[in-house]
Write a protein that holds these residues in place. Structure first.
Motif, PDB file in Angstrom:
ATOM      1  N   THR A 188       0.828  -1.201   0.000  1.00 21.90           N
ATOM      2  CA  THR A 188       0.000   0.000   0.000  1.00 21.90           C
ATOM      3  C   THR A 188       0.864   1.253   0.000  1.00 21.90           C
ATOM      4  OG1 THR A 188      -1.744  -1.163   1.215  1.00 21.90           O
ATOM      5  CG2 THR A 188      -1.842   1.240   1.197  1.00 21.90           C
ATOM      6  N   GLY A 189       1.899   1.270   0.828  1.00 23.56           N
ATOM      7  CA  GLY A 189       2.802   2.415   0.877  1.00 23.56           C
ATOM      8  C   GLY A 189       3.517   2.643  -0.432  1.00 23.56           C
ATOM      9  N   PHE A 190       3.843   1.551  -1.142  1.00 19.02           N
ATOM     10  CA  PHE A 190       4.532   1.675  -2.430  1.00 19.02           C
ATOM     11  C   PHE A 190       3.659   2.413  -3.436  1.00 19.02           C
ATOM     12  CE2 PHE A 190       5.287  -0.070  -6.719  1.00 19.02           C
ATOM     13  CZ  PHE A 190       6.596   0.359  -6.901  1.00 19.02           C
ATOM     14  N   PHE A 191       2.406   2.017  -3.549  1.00 20.83           N
ATOM     15  CA  PHE A 191       1.535   2.630  -4.552  1.00 20.83           C
ATOM     16  C   PHE A 191       1.046   4.014  -4.133  1.00 20.83           C
ATOM     17  CE2 PHE A 191       1.141  -1.819  -5.947  1.00 20.83           C
ATOM     18  CZ  PHE A 191       1.346  -1.646  -7.309  1.00 20.83           C
ATOM     19  N   LEU A 192       0.627   4.159  -2.855  1.00 21.52           N
ATOM     20  CA  LEU A 192       0.061   5.430  -2.421  1.00 21.52           C
ATOM     21  C   LEU A 192       1.133   6.481  -2.149  1.00 21.52           C
ATOM     22  CD1 LEU A 192      -2.520   3.693  -2.143  1.00 21.52           C
ATOM     23  CD2 LEU A 192      -3.007   4.936  -0.024  1.00 21.52           C
ATOM     24  N   ASN A 193       2.107   6.127  -1.354  1.00 19.99           N
ATOM     25  CA  ASN A 193       3.038   7.135  -0.850  1.00 19.99           C
ATOM     26  C   ASN A 193       4.289   7.311  -1.722  1.00 19.99           C
ATOM     27  OD1 ASN A 193       1.898   5.533   1.895  1.00 19.99           O
ATOM     28  ND2 ASN A 193       1.582   7.732   1.807  1.00 19.99           N
ATOM     29  N   ILE A 194       4.865   6.199  -2.197  1.00 17.16           N
ATOM     30  CA  ILE A 194       6.058   6.331  -3.037  1.00 17.16           C
ATOM     31  C   ILE A 194       5.683   6.805  -4.433  1.00 17.16           C
ATOM     32  CG2 ILE A 194       7.980   5.109  -4.113  1.00 17.16           C
ATOM     33  CD1 ILE A 194       8.142   3.319  -1.681  1.00 17.16           C
ATOM     34  N   LEU A 195       4.836   6.033  -5.123  1.00 11.43           N
ATOM     35  CA  LEU A 195       4.470   6.404  -6.487  1.00 11.43           C
ATOM     36  C   LEU A 195       3.496   7.581  -6.519  1.00 11.43           C
ATOM     37  CD1 LEU A 195       4.031   2.904  -8.205  1.00 11.43           C
ATOM     38  CD2 LEU A 195       6.051   4.374  -8.116  1.00 11.43           C
ATOM     39  N   GLY A 196       2.528   7.601  -5.595  1.00 12.27           N
ATOM     40  CA  GLY A 196       1.518   8.651  -5.596  1.00 12.27           C
ATOM     41  C   GLY A 196       2.034   9.989  -5.098  1.00 12.27           C
ATOM     42  N   ALA A 227      -1.418   5.326  -9.867  1.00 11.82           N
ATOM     43  CA  ALA A 227      -0.837   4.446  -8.852  1.00 11.82           C
ATOM     44  C   ALA A 227      -1.598   4.570  -7.537  1.00 11.82           C
ATOM     45  CB  ALA A 227       0.638   4.792  -8.648  1.00 11.82           C
ATOM     46  N   TRP A 228      -1.938   5.806  -7.145  1.00  9.88           N
ATOM     47  CA  TRP A 228      -2.709   6.024  -5.915  1.00  9.88           C
ATOM     48  C   TRP A 228      -4.076   5.344  -6.018  1.00  9.88           C
ATOM     49  CZ3 TRP A 228      -1.384   9.047  -1.507  1.00  9.88           C
ATOM     50  CH2 TRP A 228      -2.413   9.168  -0.566  1.00  9.88           C
ATOM     51  N   SER A 229      -4.706   5.454  -7.197  1.00 10.46           N
ATOM     52  CA  SER A 229      -6.015   4.835  -7.396  1.00 10.46           C
ATOM     53  C   SER A 229      -5.926   3.322  -7.254  1.00 10.46           C
ATOM     54  CB  SER A 229      -6.554   5.196  -8.788  1.00 10.46           C
ATOM     55  OG  SER A 229      -6.651   6.588  -8.950  1.00 10.46           O
ATOM     56  N   TYR A 230      -4.911   2.731  -7.869  1.00 13.00           N
ATOM     57  CA  TYR A 230      -4.742   1.281  -7.772  1.00 13.00           C
ATOM     58  C   TYR A 230      -4.470   0.870  -6.325  1.00 13.00           C
ATOM     59  CZ  TYR A 230      -2.959  -3.423  -8.404  1.00 13.00           C
ATOM     60  OH  TYR A 230      -2.762  -4.777  -8.301  1.00 13.00           O
ATOM     61  N   VAL A 265       3.415   0.766   9.385  1.00 11.68           N
ATOM     62  CA  VAL A 265       4.158  -0.011   8.390  1.00 11.68           C
ATOM     63  C   VAL A 265       4.135   0.698   7.044  1.00 11.68           C
ATOM     64  CG1 VAL A 265       4.261  -2.192   7.131  1.00 11.68           C
ATOM     65  CG2 VAL A 265       3.699  -2.180   9.567  1.00 11.68           C
ATOM     66  N   GLN A 266       2.945   1.149   6.643  1.00  9.80           N
ATOM     67  CA  GLN A 266       2.789   1.803   5.344  1.00  9.80           C
ATOM     68  C   GLN A 266       3.700   3.025   5.212  1.00  9.80           C
ATOM     69  OE1 GLN A 266      -1.254   3.004   4.391  1.00  9.80           O
ATOM     70  NE2 GLN A 266      -0.520   4.684   3.125  1.00  9.80           N
ATOM     71  N   MET A 267       3.661   3.912   6.205  1.00 10.10           N
ATOM     72  CA  MET A 267       4.408   5.160   6.102  1.00 10.10           C
ATOM     73  C   MET A 267       5.901   4.962   6.281  1.00 10.10           C
ATOM     74  SD  MET A 267       2.116   8.152   7.781  1.00 10.10           S
ATOM     75  CE  MET A 267       0.461   8.481   7.193  1.00 10.10           C
ATOM     76  N   THR A 268       6.294   4.108   7.236  1.00  5.02           N
ATOM     77  CA  THR A 268       7.720   3.902   7.474  1.00  5.02           C
ATOM     78  C   THR A 268       8.386   3.233   6.269  1.00  5.02           C
ATOM     79  OG1 THR A 268       7.247   3.645   9.834  1.00  5.02           O
ATOM     80  CG2 THR A 268       9.423   2.969   9.073  1.00  5.02           C
TER      81      THR A 268
END
Length: 304
Positions: free
Chosen positions: A70-78, A165-168, A188-191
């Motif tokens: 989730t962190g990869f798609f929302l926070n890194i890519l998004g 990416a955020w949408s996915y 976990v997501q943010m760290t």
């Protein structure tokens, strides 16, 4: 005013107003702090805070795996794409592009795609969303200053990719089974996302060009604002509202955020508001309203 009502109002304020101000805060932060380093620090420090307040949270292998994805798609890519793009796109315009996320979620929800495309209201929403992006793309010269066409269209493409990416990632996280504490999941997501963004920052040598002596007070304060209000208080408010209010009512923040972002960009950063921006914003907001109105009417029908 009761304590419960005050808590609800403050939570709504965080996701409706404060999240709308995240765009201008990112723009101020990256003025003297590299973009990927900015977002890495934001999520690393917020994630560590969530770890501290969820010592007894469920950190099973499944939770960690799902949080990292989730962190990869929302926070890194998004969010990473957003921070990089705001170097070349006004923050208010970026907010309009990001507001189209509910529209892309319709297209990426492959299991319900055929059903969605048979719904006239959703088809109109899709057409409005695409029209808004085309309008902003075709009129870039009317509001972007000191940015070449190549920089503008490249950053616009990166930002649209980030919203996809955020949408996915949103669709992925929506389908995850409940495994205990949402705070532990956010930790976990943010760290993990912060660590990933820090790796990207190191790979493109942002630290080599970083000079602490030239980082302005405005950038430090903007980074602090993103950590405390944008991430910690914002996400806590969002999680609390999801547990205590109908999700559709919570989702209406997508209608308010771009308006707040455009106003703050004009007020605090002298960003230009043109008829094309207002028209593009109106298209996106109408599209999101159509989507949420459909969901709201469905819930009311079910309740009956």
């Amino acid at each position: 005013m009761s304590k419960a009502l005050l808590t609800k109002l403050l939570a709504y304020f965080m996701i409706y107003i404060v999240w709308g101000s995240n765009f201008i805060a990112i723009a101020f932060a990256i003025q003297s702090i590299p973009p990927f380093l900015t977002i890495a620090l934001r999520f690393l420090l917020a994630g560590l805070f969530f770890f501290l307040i969820s010592k007894r949270g469920n950190y099973s292998l499944a939770v960690c795996r799902e949080g990292v994805i989730t962190g990869f798609f929302l926070n890194i890519l998004g969010t990473g794409a957003l921070a990089w793009s705001v170097q070349y796109i006004p923050s208010g315009v970026a907010a309009v592009i990001v507001a189209a996320i509910p529209i892309w979620m319709i297209l990426l929800d492959f299991g319900s795609l055929q059903k969605n495309l048979r719904n006239p209201r959703l088809v109109i929403a899709l057409l409005l969303g695409v029209s808004s992006i085309l309008l902003i793309s075709l009129t870039r010269g009317s509001f972007v200053v000191a940015t070449s066409s190549t920089q503008f269209f490249l950053s616009l493409t990166v930002l649209i990719g980030g919203t996809l990416a955020w949408s996915y990632g949103s669709l992925y996280s929506k389908r995850l089974p409940a495994r205990g504490s949402l705070i532990a999941f956010l930790a976990v997501q943010m760290t993990s996302a912060g660590a990933g963004l820090l790796v990207i920052s190191l790979m493109i040598e942002e630290l080599h060009t970083l000079n602490l002596t030239v980082i302005t007070q405005k950038s430090w304060l903007a980074l602090l604002y993103l950590i405390v209000f944008g991430s910690i208080l914002g996400y806590l408010s969002y999680v609390w509202l999801l547990r205590n209010v109908e999700p559709v009512k919570v989702g209406f923040y997508a209608l308010v955020n771009p308006v707040i972002a455009i106003f703050l960009g004009w007020w605090l950063a002298d960003e230009i508001i043109t008829p094309s921006i207002l028209a593009g914003t109106s298209f996106v907001l109408l599209a999101v309203l159509l989507i949420h109105a459909r969901q709201y009417s469905r819930i009311k029908t079910t309740a009956k």
